[in-house]
Scaffold this motif. Structure first.
Motif, PDB file in Angstrom:
ATOM      1  N   TYR A 224       0.858  -1.188   0.000  1.00  0.00           N
ATOM      2  CA  TYR A 224       0.000   0.000   0.000  1.00  0.00           C
ATOM      3  C   TYR A 224       0.889   1.231   0.000  1.00  0.00           C
ATOM      4  O   TYR A 224       1.762   1.389   0.863  1.00  0.00           O
ATOM      5  CB  TYR A 224      -0.909   0.019   1.232  1.00  0.00           C
ATOM      6  N   ASP A 227      -0.927   8.292  -0.500  1.00  0.00           N
ATOM      7  CA  ASP A 227      -0.843   9.545  -1.253  1.00  0.00           C
ATOM      8  C   ASP A 227      -0.689  10.700  -0.278  1.00  0.00           C
ATOM      9  O   ASP A 227      -1.618  11.020   0.480  1.00  0.00           O
ATOM     10  CB  ASP A 227      -2.104   9.726  -2.098  1.00  0.00           C
ATOM     11  N   GLU A 235      -2.814   3.728  -3.149  1.00  0.00           N
ATOM     12  CA  GLU A 235      -3.047   2.642  -4.093  1.00  0.00           C
ATOM     13  C   GLU A 235      -2.348   1.377  -3.607  1.00  0.00           C
ATOM     14  O   GLU A 235      -1.332   1.419  -2.921  1.00  0.00           O
ATOM     15  CB  GLU A 235      -2.570   3.006  -5.490  1.00  0.00           C
ATOM     16  N   THR A 236      -2.937   0.244  -3.959  1.00  0.00           N
ATOM     17  CA  THR A 236      -2.403  -1.070  -3.596  1.00  0.00           C
ATOM     18  C   THR A 236      -1.949  -1.780  -4.855  1.00  0.00           C
ATOM     19  O   THR A 236      -2.663  -1.788  -5.856  1.00  0.00           O
ATOM     20  CB  THR A 236      -3.466  -1.914  -2.879  1.00  0.00           C
ATOM     21  N   ASN A 237      -0.755  -2.352  -4.800  1.00  0.00           N
ATOM     22  CA  ASN A 237      -0.264  -3.087  -5.956  1.00  0.00           C
ATOM     23  C   ASN A 237       0.613  -4.240  -5.501  1.00  0.00           C
ATOM     24  O   ASN A 237       1.215  -4.203  -4.429  1.00  0.00           O
ATOM     25  CB  ASN A 237       0.494  -2.163  -6.924  1.00  0.00           C
ATOM     26  N   SER A 270       2.718  -3.106 -11.167  1.00  0.00           N
ATOM     27  CA  SER A 270       1.595  -2.195 -11.386  1.00  0.00           C
ATOM     28  C   SER A 270       1.900  -1.315 -12.580  1.00  0.00           C
ATOM     29  O   SER A 270       3.035  -0.849 -12.737  1.00  0.00           O
ATOM     30  CB  SER A 270       1.355  -1.337 -10.137  1.00  0.00           C
ATOM     31  N   ASN A 272       0.948   1.613 -13.006  1.00  0.00           N
ATOM     32  CA  ASN A 272       1.036   3.013 -12.606  1.00  0.00           C
ATOM     33  C   ASN A 272       2.341   3.359 -11.908  1.00  0.00           C
ATOM     34  O   ASN A 272       2.710   4.526 -11.848  1.00  0.00           O
ATOM     35  CB  ASN A 272      -0.136   3.361 -11.682  1.00  0.00           C
ATOM     36  N   VAL A 314       0.294   8.721  -7.032  1.00  0.00           N
ATOM     37  CA  VAL A 314      -0.698   7.687  -6.785  1.00  0.00           C
ATOM     38  C   VAL A 314      -1.869   7.851  -7.745  1.00  0.00           C
ATOM     39  O   VAL A 314      -2.332   8.954  -8.022  1.00  0.00           O
ATOM     40  CB  VAL A 314      -1.184   7.761  -5.318  1.00  0.00           C
ATOM     41  N   LYS A 315      -2.337   6.724  -8.255  1.00  0.00           N
ATOM     42  CA  LYS A 315      -3.466   6.738  -9.189  1.00  0.00           C
ATOM     43  C   LYS A 315      -4.709   7.314  -8.522  1.00  0.00           C
ATOM     44  O   LYS A 315      -5.047   6.942  -7.402  1.00  0.00           O
ATOM     45  CB  LYS A 315      -3.734   5.320  -9.690  1.00  0.00           C
ATOM     46  N   ASP A 316      -5.382   8.231  -9.216  1.00  0.00           N
ATOM     47  CA  ASP A 316      -6.593   8.890  -8.727  1.00  0.00           C
ATOM     48  C   ASP A 316      -6.350   9.663  -7.438  1.00  0.00           C
ATOM     49  O   ASP A 316      -7.285   9.898  -6.647  1.00  0.00           O
ATOM     50  CB  ASP A 316      -7.725   7.864  -8.504  1.00  0.00           C
TER      51      ASP A 316
END
Length: 486
Positions: A224, A227, A235-237, A270, A272, A314-316
């Motif tokens: 995790y 952001d 975001e989690t990847n 990921s 991203n 971080v995405k979004d």
């Protein structure tokens, strides 16, 4: 500017060199003579590496920077070295990797560690002055040479663990293939010389595990990434982490460069985030015992460091880059303590390192020229690592790494408007950047080889600018996975 062809992006938590078990294996067979030196062949291969990459850039990619001529060479020599504006992963990972190819052209032709260093320098100097139309970059010369020595020697040593000339058939094929992936120049030389398929019934192994024990652990799970330090915005990847401990730092009988080193690499799976989100390498150049009594040992030495942290927004989330810093060329003293076990605490080690950073990079909040959004410079780092082992129950680690990088050569705002970016010749925004990474890690044993792996990394950044507002930021990552010890 070299290695335009190798644009890899790289992220990872603080150095975890103590986390690996020691694995011993039977003594290698009587070793054959593999020390015949071919310096001129090595030099020809260095030139060949540059010629191959230049031809690929010129004819396959039709890259403008590869359209060289005698005029561009004269121009580069006359212009002299500048600070370039390639992206973070190119300058501070791909260039050291490229330098490792030069270095291993020499290592795989019989040269020892120190004899191979000039090949990394010569290959980089040739590329910067001859193989590009863009002005030569001083940062590339340093990163390719010094960082290349570190990556080159480690990949060469790892290939020693893979190759076994006593094998044949499919087992031999897969070993040769993996060895070539890890250390391409050595694999190429084995194919050219015929060593790749020559079977030896004695002297087939390349590594003596009794003399240089090796520990390897692979962990996988989810990470995790917060952001801007937000607990529920991130975001989690998935990730894969590979850690290697090579040699025994307390063994006085082995003291060649890199007879002891640690390597820790984290891959982010990921779209991203960078593929390689972190690299931490530590190589012992020289050491000597300073204390040994009542079960306690202390070893002092000089170590080469290569550390690399990278991330993307971080995405979004917000547009903030969580962290980005590198020490591509760093050397300094360090001391390693081993204390006697007490009760359930079967092992306790303390490691302290200080290094001078000849070349590093740090995230910039203002500089954005061509592909560069980071500053470069020099400085220092300090690292404190503690490892506690509780027998069959598991291990606990706490690591703290502090990096300080100073950007000396800045620019004026009018320079950006009136100067060709290729010739701006700035390290970035004049000032200094500090990053503190605190990394606790807990491994709980599930079986002899399998353990639950839980870790966190807290990043605290403070950047002071001479001509802009100062910026402070902090964020964190949490990882949960399973580790398998081999």
């Amino acid at each position: 500017m070299a290695a335009h062809y190798l644009r890899m992006v790289v992220d990872m938590p603080a150095d975890e060199e103590c986390s690996l078990p020691v694995v011993t294996m039977p003594l290698a067979d009587t070793e054959v003579n593999r020390s015949v030196k071919h310096p001129w062949i090595a030099a020809a291969e260095v030139v060949g590496i540059n010629a191959f990459v230049l031809a690929f850039d010129r004819f396959a990619l039709d890259a403008e920077f590869a359209k060289i001529s005698p005029r561009t060479v004269r121009h580069n020599i006359k212009t002299g070295f500048v600070w370039d504006n390639d992206q973070f992963s190119t300058n501070l990972f791909a260039h050291p990797y490229h330098g490792g190819l030069y270095f291993n052209a020499a290592r795989s032709n019989g040269m020892n560690f120190w004899e191979s260093v000039p090949y990394a320098f010569g290959g980089s100097l040739m590329w910067e002055t001859v193989c590009e139309t863009e002005p030569p970059a001083i940062n590339d010369l340093v990163a390719t040479t010094v960082g290349g020595v570190c990556l080159g020697e480690i990949t060469y040593r790892i290939s020693d663990l893979i190759y076994d000339d006593s094998k044949s058939g499919p087992a031999r094929f897969w070993r040769e293939l993996l060895g070539t992936v890890v250390c391409p120049m050595r694999g190429l030389n084995r194919i050219v010389s015929g060593e790749a398929w020559k079977v030896r019934h004695t002297g087939g192994k390349y590594h003596d595990y009794d003399r240089l024990p090796v520990g390897l652990a692979v962990s996988a799970g989810y990470r995790y990434l917060a952001d801007n330090n937000a607990l529920f915005r991130g975001e989690t990847n998935p990730y894969v982490n590979v850690g290697l401990s090579y040699g025994d730092p307390f063994d006085e009988s082995v003291n060649r460069p890199y007879d002891y080193f640690t390597a820790d690499v984290t891959l982010g799976l990921s779209s991203n985030q960078p593929i390689i989100s972190g690299i931490h390498l530590l190589g012992q150049l020289w050491s000597a015992p300073v204390y040994s009594s009542n079960g306690m040992q202390a070893e002092f030495g000089f170590f080469q460091h290569f550390n690399y942290y990278d991330s993307q927004p971080v995405k979004d989330g917000s547009s903030e880059v969580p962290f980005r810093i590198s020490e591509a060329a760093a050397v300094g003293p360090g001391i390693i303590y081993k204390f006697p076990g007490v009760g359930n605490l079967t092992r306790l080690e303390q490691r302290i390192f200080v290094s001078g950073i000849l070349l590093g990079g740090s995230l910039s909040d203002y500089y954005n020229v061509i592909d560069r959004d980071y500053n470069m410079g020099s400085g220092y780092s300090a690292k404190v690592h503690t490892m506690m082992e509780f027998g069959r129950y598991g291990r606990f680690f706490i690591n703290a790494d502090l990096y300080n990088i100073y950007t000396w050569k800045g620019y004026e705002d009018e320079d950006l408007a009136t100067t060709d970016p290729l010739y701006l010749n700035a390290q970035g925004d004049k000032g200094s950047a500090q990053l503190l990474v605190v990394n606790p890690r807990l491994q709980l044993s599930v079986s002899d080889r399998l353990c639950l792996d839980l870790s966190a990394s807290y990043y605290i950044r403070s950047t002071r600018y001479s001509y802009h507002d100062d910026v402070s930021a902090r964020t964190f990552t949490v990882r949960l996975g399973l580790a398998y010890k081999m």
